[in-house]
Design an enzyme around this catalytic site. Structure first.
Site, PDB file in Angstrom:
ATOM      1  N   CYS A 233       0.853  -1.181   0.000  1.00 29.84           N
ATOM      2  CA  CYS A 233       0.000   0.000   0.000  1.00 29.84           C
ATOM      3  C   CYS A 233       0.892   1.234   0.000  1.00 29.84           C
ATOM      4  O   CYS A 233       1.817   1.331   0.815  1.00 29.84           O
ATOM      5  CB  CYS A 233      -0.912  -0.003   1.227  1.00 29.84           C
ATOM      6  SG  CYS A 233      -2.040   1.405   1.282  1.00 29.84           S
ATOM      7  N   PHE A 234       0.598   2.155  -0.906  1.00 30.28           N
ATOM      8  CA  PHE A 234       1.411   3.361  -1.046  1.00 30.28           C
ATOM      9  C   PHE A 234       0.534   4.589  -1.188  1.00 30.28           C
ATOM     10  O   PHE A 234      -0.547   4.521  -1.780  1.00 30.28           O
ATOM     11  CB  PHE A 234       2.277   3.300  -2.320  1.00 30.28           C
ATOM     12  CG  PHE A 234       3.197   2.132  -2.382  1.00 30.28           C
ATOM     13  CD1 PHE A 234       4.426   2.165  -1.755  1.00 30.28           C
ATOM     14  CD2 PHE A 234       2.839   0.997  -3.083  1.00 30.28           C
ATOM     15  CE1 PHE A 234       5.288   1.081  -1.821  1.00 30.28           C
ATOM     16  CE2 PHE A 234       3.690  -0.089  -3.160  1.00 30.28           C
ATOM     17  CZ  PHE A 234       4.920  -0.041  -2.526  1.00 30.28           C
TER      18      PHE A 234
END
Length: 127
Positions: free
Chosen positions: A106-107
């Site tokens: 997740c970014f």
């Protein structure tokens, strides 16, 4: 190994020269799914929880068209406009992966198409 293009009307059409998903061998690779309601064409962009739910419903529809399901997902990539939305996104995400969840990255990203709040792609095992 044969490459098969996956397309369903139950998820938004691609916004460019790419496919909703590709099935190769016993794996399905989805393109990133924005929170676009395929029935209305509208982007759900007012609440991260609703946006996450719509994005994952799009993923689910594509996987079902490919003959697989959310419980066969082995990897996800979640792109967020704002990492401060992580906890709220995670609450909704958890309702789609209730047991044996997939690996995940997740970014926060600089920007997403259509100024979306979230985009999610997955890799799943096909039957």
């Amino acid at each position: 190994m044969e490459k098969k293009i996956i397309h369903t009307e139950k998820a938004p059409a691609a916004l460019g020269p790419y496919s909703q998903a590709v099935k190769a061998g016993n794996m399905v690779y989805t393109s990133g799914q924005l929170a676009i309601n395929s029935a209305t064409g509208e982007l759900v962009n007012d609440d991260i929880r609703k946006a996450t739910e719509q994005s994952l419903n799009n993923v689910k529809a594509i996987l079902e068209e490919a003959g697989t399901s959310m419980d066969k997902v082995v990897k996800t990539l979640v792109l967020l406009k704002d990492i401060n939305d992580f906890a709220a996104m995670n609450e909704v995400y958890g309702t789609f992966f209730t047991s044996n969840p997939p690996a995940r990255s997740c970014f926060q990203v600089g920007a997403l198409p259509k100024d979306a709040l979230v985009e999610i792609e997955v890799v799943a095992i096909a039957e």
